[in-house]
Design a protein around this motif. Structure first.
Motif, PDB file in Angstrom:
ATOM      1  N   PRO A  18       0.823  -1.214   0.000  1.00 13.33           N
ATOM      2  CA  PRO A  18       0.000   0.000   0.000  1.00 13.33           C
ATOM      3  C   PRO A  18       0.856   1.262   0.000  1.00 13.33           C
ATOM      4  O   PRO A  18       1.979   1.272   0.492  1.00 13.33           O
ATOM      5  CB  PRO A  18      -0.787  -0.115   1.314  1.00 13.33           C
ATOM      6  CG  PRO A  18       0.060  -0.955   2.187  1.00 13.33           C
ATOM      7  CD  PRO A  18       0.762  -1.915   1.278  1.00 13.33           C
ATOM      8  N   SER A  19       0.308   2.324  -0.567  1.00 14.90           N
ATOM      9  CA  SER A  19       0.971   3.624  -0.581  1.00 14.90           C
ATOM     10  C   SER A  19       0.368   4.466   0.539  1.00 14.90           C
ATOM     11  O   SER A  19      -0.787   4.897   0.463  1.00 14.90           O
ATOM     12  CB  SER A  19       0.775   4.317  -1.924  1.00 14.90           C
ATOM     13  OG  SER A  19       1.302   5.616  -1.875  1.00 14.90           O
ATOM     14  N   TYR A  20       1.146   4.681   1.579  1.00 13.77           N
ATOM     15  CA  TYR A  20       0.630   5.423   2.730  1.00 13.77           C
ATOM     16  C   TYR A  20       0.596   6.921   2.481  1.00 13.77           C
ATOM     17  O   TYR A  20      -0.139   7.639   3.162  1.00 13.77           O
ATOM     18  CB  TYR A  20       1.455   5.103   3.970  1.00 13.77           C
ATOM     19  CG  TYR A  20       1.268   3.663   4.422  1.00 13.77           C
ATOM     20  CD1 TYR A  20       0.007   3.178   4.725  1.00 13.77           C
ATOM     21  CD2 TYR A  20       2.339   2.796   4.539  1.00 13.77           C
ATOM     22  CE1 TYR A  20      -0.177   1.874   5.122  1.00 13.77           C
ATOM     23  CE2 TYR A  20       2.160   1.491   4.939  1.00 13.77           C
ATOM     24  CZ  TYR A  20       0.898   1.036   5.230  1.00 13.77           C
ATOM     25  OH  TYR A  20       0.707  -0.268   5.621  1.00 13.77           O
ATOM     26  N   LEU A  25      -1.243   9.053   5.689  1.00 13.17           N
ATOM     27  CA  LEU A  25      -0.940   8.470   6.984  1.00 13.17           C
ATOM     28  C   LEU A  25       0.006   9.375   7.757  1.00 13.17           C
ATOM     29  O   LEU A  25       1.015   9.836   7.225  1.00 13.17           O
ATOM     30  CB  LEU A  25      -0.290   7.096   6.805  1.00 13.17           C
ATOM     31  CG  LEU A  25       0.179   6.412   8.083  1.00 13.17           C
ATOM     32  CD1 LEU A  25      -1.026   5.938   8.884  1.00 13.17           C
ATOM     33  CD2 LEU A  25       1.079   5.257   7.761  1.00 13.17           C
ATOM     34  N   ASP A  26      -0.326   9.638   9.006  1.00 10.84           N
ATOM     35  CA  ASP A  26       0.550  10.415   9.882  1.00 10.84           C
ATOM     36  C   ASP A  26       1.596   9.471  10.456  1.00 10.84           C
ATOM     37  O   ASP A  26       1.268   8.448  11.052  1.00 10.84           O
ATOM     38  CB  ASP A  26      -0.273  11.052  11.002  1.00 10.84           C
ATOM     39  CG  ASP A  26       0.537  11.968  11.886  1.00 10.84           C
ATOM     40  OD1 ASP A  26       1.649  12.360  11.469  1.00 10.84           O
ATOM     41  OD2 ASP A  26       0.061  12.297  12.985  1.00 10.84           O
ATOM     42  N   LEU A  27       2.868   9.783  10.242  1.00 11.69           N
ATOM     43  CA  LEU A  27       3.937   8.898  10.701  1.00 11.69           C
ATOM     44  C   LEU A  27       3.955   8.744  12.219  1.00 11.69           C
ATOM     45  O   LEU A  27       4.392   7.721  12.732  1.00 11.69           O
ATOM     46  CB  LEU A  27       5.288   9.407  10.219  1.00 11.69           C
ATOM     47  CG  LEU A  27       5.525   9.316   8.713  1.00 11.69           C
ATOM     48  CD1 LEU A  27       6.895   9.882   8.370  1.00 11.69           C
ATOM     49  CD2 LEU A  27       5.410   7.894   8.233  1.00 11.69           C
ATOM     50  N   ALA A  28       3.479   9.736  12.940  1.00 12.68           N
ATOM     51  CA  ALA A  28       3.450   9.644  14.396  1.00 12.68           C
ATOM     52  C   ALA A  28       2.432   8.606  14.867  1.00 12.68           C
ATOM     53  O   ALA A  28       2.564   8.062  15.963  1.00 12.68           O
ATOM     54  CB  ALA A  28       3.123  11.005  15.002  1.00 12.68           C
ATOM     55  N   GLN A  34       3.438  -0.776   9.642  1.00 18.69           N
ATOM     56  CA  GLN A  34       3.390   0.284   8.640  1.00 18.69           C
ATOM     57  C   GLN A  34       4.749   0.971   8.506  1.00 18.69           C
ATOM     58  O   GLN A  34       5.183   1.279   7.395  1.00 18.69           O
ATOM     59  CB  GLN A  34       2.317   1.315   9.004  1.00 18.69           C
ATOM     60  CG  GLN A  34       0.910   0.780   8.852  1.00 18.69           C
ATOM     61  CD  GLN A  34      -0.135   1.721   9.407  1.00 18.69           C
ATOM     62  OE1 GLN A  34       0.115   2.437  10.387  1.00 18.69           O
ATOM     63  NE2 GLN A  34      -1.305   1.720   8.812  1.00 18.69           N
ATOM     64  N   MET A  35       5.426   1.178   9.622  1.00 17.63           N
ATOM     65  CA  MET A  35       6.754   1.792   9.572  1.00 17.63           C
ATOM     66  C   MET A  35       7.753   0.864   8.881  1.00 17.63           C
ATOM     67  O   MET A  35       8.617   1.331   8.137  1.00 17.63           O
ATOM     68  CB  MET A  35       7.242   2.143  10.974  1.00 17.63           C
ATOM     69  CG  MET A  35       6.457   3.271  11.620  1.00 17.63           C
ATOM     70  SD  MET A  35       6.567   4.820  10.723  1.00 17.63           S
ATOM     71  CE  MET A  35       8.196   5.336  11.176  1.00 17.63           C
ATOM     72  N   ALA A  36       7.617  -0.446   9.098  1.00 11.68           N
ATOM     73  CA  ALA A  36       8.500  -1.407   8.427  1.00 11.68           C
ATOM     74  C   ALA A  36       8.273  -1.385   6.923  1.00 11.68           C
ATOM     75  O   ALA A  36       9.223  -1.437   6.138  1.00 11.68           O
ATOM     76  CB  ALA A  36       8.271  -2.801   8.984  1.00 11.68           C
ATOM     77  N   ILE A  37       7.020  -1.289   6.493  1.00 12.70           N
ATOM     78  CA  ILE A  37       6.710  -1.220   5.064  1.00 12.70           C
ATOM     79  C   ILE A  37       7.261   0.061   4.459  1.00 12.70           C
ATOM     80  O   ILE A  37       7.840   0.049   3.367  1.00 12.70           O
ATOM     81  CB  ILE A  37       5.183  -1.347   4.831  1.00 12.70           C
ATOM     82  CG1 ILE A  37       4.734  -2.760   5.190  1.00 12.70           C
ATOM     83  CG2 ILE A  37       4.813  -1.002   3.393  1.00 12.70           C
ATOM     84  CD1 ILE A  37       3.233  -2.959   5.185  1.00 12.70           C
ATOM     85  N   ILE A  38       7.119   1.165   5.163  1.00 11.48           N
ATOM     86  CA  ILE A  38       7.648   2.445   4.680  1.00 11.48           C
ATOM     87  C   ILE A  38       9.165   2.369   4.552  1.00 11.48           C
ATOM     88  O   ILE A  38       9.742   2.814   3.551  1.00 11.48           O
ATOM     89  CB  ILE A  38       7.227   3.590   5.626  1.00 11.48           C
ATOM     90  CG1 ILE A  38       5.724   3.824   5.514  1.00 11.48           C
ATOM     91  CG2 ILE A  38       7.996   4.869   5.327  1.00 11.48           C
ATOM     92  CD1 ILE A  38       5.151   4.715   6.598  1.00 11.48           C
ATOM     93  N   PHE A  43      14.089   1.866   1.233  1.00 10.66           N
ATOM     94  CA  PHE A  43      15.343   1.170   0.965  1.00 10.66           C
ATOM     95  C   PHE A  43      15.413   0.703  -0.488  1.00 10.66           C
ATOM     96  O   PHE A  43      16.417   0.903  -1.175  1.00 10.66           O
ATOM     97  CB  PHE A  43      15.469  -0.019   1.924  1.00 10.66           C
ATOM     98  CG  PHE A  43      16.658  -0.893   1.649  1.00 10.66           C
ATOM     99  CD1 PHE A  43      17.938  -0.479   1.988  1.00 10.66           C
ATOM    100  CD2 PHE A  43      16.501  -2.132   1.062  1.00 10.66           C
ATOM    101  CE1 PHE A  43      19.032  -1.280   1.751  1.00 10.66           C
ATOM    102  CE2 PHE A  43      17.591  -2.946   0.811  1.00 10.66           C
ATOM    103  CZ  PHE A  43      18.858  -2.521   1.148  1.00 10.66           C
ATOM    104  N   VAL A  44      14.343   0.113  -0.975  1.00 14.45           N
ATOM    105  CA  VAL A  44      14.327  -0.391  -2.349  1.00 14.45           C
ATOM    106  C   VAL A  44      14.389   0.762  -3.341  1.00 14.45           C
ATOM    107  O   VAL A  44      15.149   0.711  -4.322  1.00 14.45           O
ATOM    108  CB  VAL A  44      13.075  -1.277  -2.591  1.00 14.45           C
ATOM    109  CG1 VAL A  44      12.907  -1.610  -4.054  1.00 14.45           C
ATOM    110  CG2 VAL A  44      13.178  -2.552  -1.762  1.00 14.45           C
ATOM    111  N   THR A  45      13.622   1.812  -3.090  1.00 13.39           N
ATOM    112  CA  THR A  45      13.623   2.956  -4.003  1.00 13.39           C
ATOM    113  C   THR A  45      14.990   3.627  -4.048  1.00 13.39           C
ATOM    114  O   THR A  45      15.483   3.978  -5.116  1.00 13.39           O
ATOM    115  CB  THR A  45      12.555   3.975  -3.564  1.00 13.39           C
ATOM    116  OG1 THR A  45      11.287   3.327  -3.566  1.00 13.39           O
ATOM    117  CG2 THR A  45      12.519   5.152  -4.525  1.00 13.39           C
ATOM    118  N   LYS A  46      15.615   3.776  -2.895  1.00 14.12           N
ATOM    119  CA  LYS A  46      16.946   4.403  -2.822  1.00 14.12           C
ATOM    120  C   LYS A  46      17.954   3.601  -3.638  1.00 14.12           C
ATOM    121  O   LYS A  46      18.739   4.180  -4.388  1.00 14.12           O
ATOM    122  CB  LYS A  46      17.389   4.490  -1.369  1.00 14.12           C
ATOM    123  CG  LYS A  46      18.764   5.061  -1.164  1.00 14.12           C
ATOM    124  CD  LYS A  46      19.123   5.013   0.311  1.00 14.12           C
ATOM    125  CE  LYS A  46      20.575   5.297   0.542  1.00 14.12           C
ATOM    126  NZ  LYS A  46      21.485   4.259   0.093  1.00 14.12           N
TER     127      LYS A  46
END
Length: 50
Positions: A18-20, A25-28, A34-38, A43-46
């Motif tokens: 999913p695209s947060y 989505l508020d990161l806080a 969800q943080m692991a997916i982000i 990492f992959v995009t970089k």
């Protein structure tokens, strides 16, 4: 070779995960999953862009 793998993973991420940012989505308030997916998508995009 490694860059091609990350480009393939980026395409898979785009279709499956999913695209947060679109969900605003508020990161806080994000859960650990969800943080692991982000983090994984970042990492992959970089590595696909390097």
């Amino acid at each position: 070779m490694q860059k091609q793998v990350f480009k393939f993973l980026a395409k898979v991420n785009k279709t499956i995960l999913p695209s947060y940012s679109k969900q605003q989505l508020d990161l806080a308030e994000a859960s650990k999953l969800q943080m692991a997916i982000i983090g994984w998508r970042w990492f992959v995009t970089k590595n696909a862009l390097d």
